[in-house]
Design an enzyme around this catalytic site. Structure first.
Site, PDB file in Angstrom:
ATOM      1  N   HIS A  96       0.731  -1.124  -0.109  1.00  0.00           N
ATOM      2  CA  HIS A  96      -0.199  -0.007  -0.060  1.00  0.00           C
ATOM      3  C   HIS A  96       0.657   1.164  -0.184  1.00  0.00           C
ATOM      4  CE1 HIS A  96      -2.859   3.007   1.119  1.00  0.00           C
ATOM      5  NE2 HIS A  96      -3.764   2.152   0.956  1.00  0.00           N
ATOM      6  N   GLU A 144      -4.224   2.063  -7.399  1.00  0.00           N
ATOM      7  CA  GLU A 144      -4.378   2.780  -6.329  1.00  0.00           C
ATOM      8  C   GLU A 144      -3.555   4.369  -6.547  1.00  0.00           C
ATOM      9  OE1 GLU A 144      -6.678   1.455  -2.683  1.00  0.00           O
ATOM     10  OE2 GLU A 144      -4.916   1.860  -2.187  1.00  0.00           O
TER      11      GLU A 144
END
Ligand code: PGA
Length: 218
Positions: A96, A144
């Site tokens: 992430h 993302e």
């Protein structure tokens, strides 16, 4: 009908009572006939209790973790290994952008984490910022873009779909999700695109009613 992944990333939020309250207020009871897979990625501290509550309440939710040790078990103080996570979860978010920004996670570490996950039969949800370098293995990829994460400013569905197509051309037929400021108002705009197979939801997943709505509309 394509299979959709609707994934909650709770980040460093929720205590045990708060997680219990969320599960009690979560609205979706039966997804058997819908092609939607719901995964909640909670903190390690919640996984044990979440697992038993999900079974007790018979909720259609699968558990995921948000990180994993790049090492196998052993003398690595503070780390949680893939083998330990597998007791509770089937998925794990890897790479992430917040881990890169705040914990200096490198591509080498990310690759080791993917290896560890696959060794212990956890499915990696690999977050990427663009098409770039991709491991050639059985994973889910979440596109993302940095500007969209936590900003209230999502990418356009068209651009996200183009990136998803590029990722599929690079690795092959895998599931590619979009993440970054997804809400119940825009979830469908992304999931209806031909190359997007679901959404990874941060802030909007903290509210059980909003997350239930995302699942319904997606
Ligand atoms: P956001 O977070 O939905 O709050 O933008 C997404 C993520 O970080 O996975």
């Amino acid at each position: 009908m394509k299979k959709l992944f609707i994934i909650a990333n709770w980040k460093s939020n929720k205590t045990e009572p708060e997680a219990k309250d969320w599960l009690q207020r979560f609205k979706i009871q039966d997804l058997r006939f819908k092609n939607k897979k719901v995964i909640v990625c909670s903190s390690f501290t919640l996984l044990h209790e979440m697992k038993s509550l999900i079974t007790n309440y018979q909720l259609p939710i699968t558990l995921g973790a948000q990180n994993i040790s790049p090492f196998d078990g052993g003398s690595y103080t503070g780390e949680v290994s893939a083998r330990q996570i597998k007791e509770f979860a089937d998925y794990v978010i890897i790479g992430h952008s917040e881990r890169k920004t705040y914990f200096n996670e490198t591509d080498e570490m990310i690759n080791r984490k993917i290896e560890m996950a696959l060794k212990y039969d956890l499915i990696p949800i690999l977050c990427v910022l663009d098409i770039g370098q991709m491991p050639n293995s059985k994973i889910i990829v979440a596109y993302e873009p940095l500007f969209a994460v936590g900003s209230g400013n999502p990418d356009t569905p068209e651009n996200a779909d183009n990136i998803a197509l590029g990722i599929k051309k690079t690795i092959g037929e895998i599931s590619v999700l979009y993440g970054g400021s997804v809400t119940s108002k825009n979830a469908k705009d992304f999931t209806q695109m031909p190359n997007i197979d679901g959404v990874l939801v941060g802030s909007a997943s903290l509210d059980p009613l909003e997350f239930s709505k995302i699942i319904e509309v997606a």
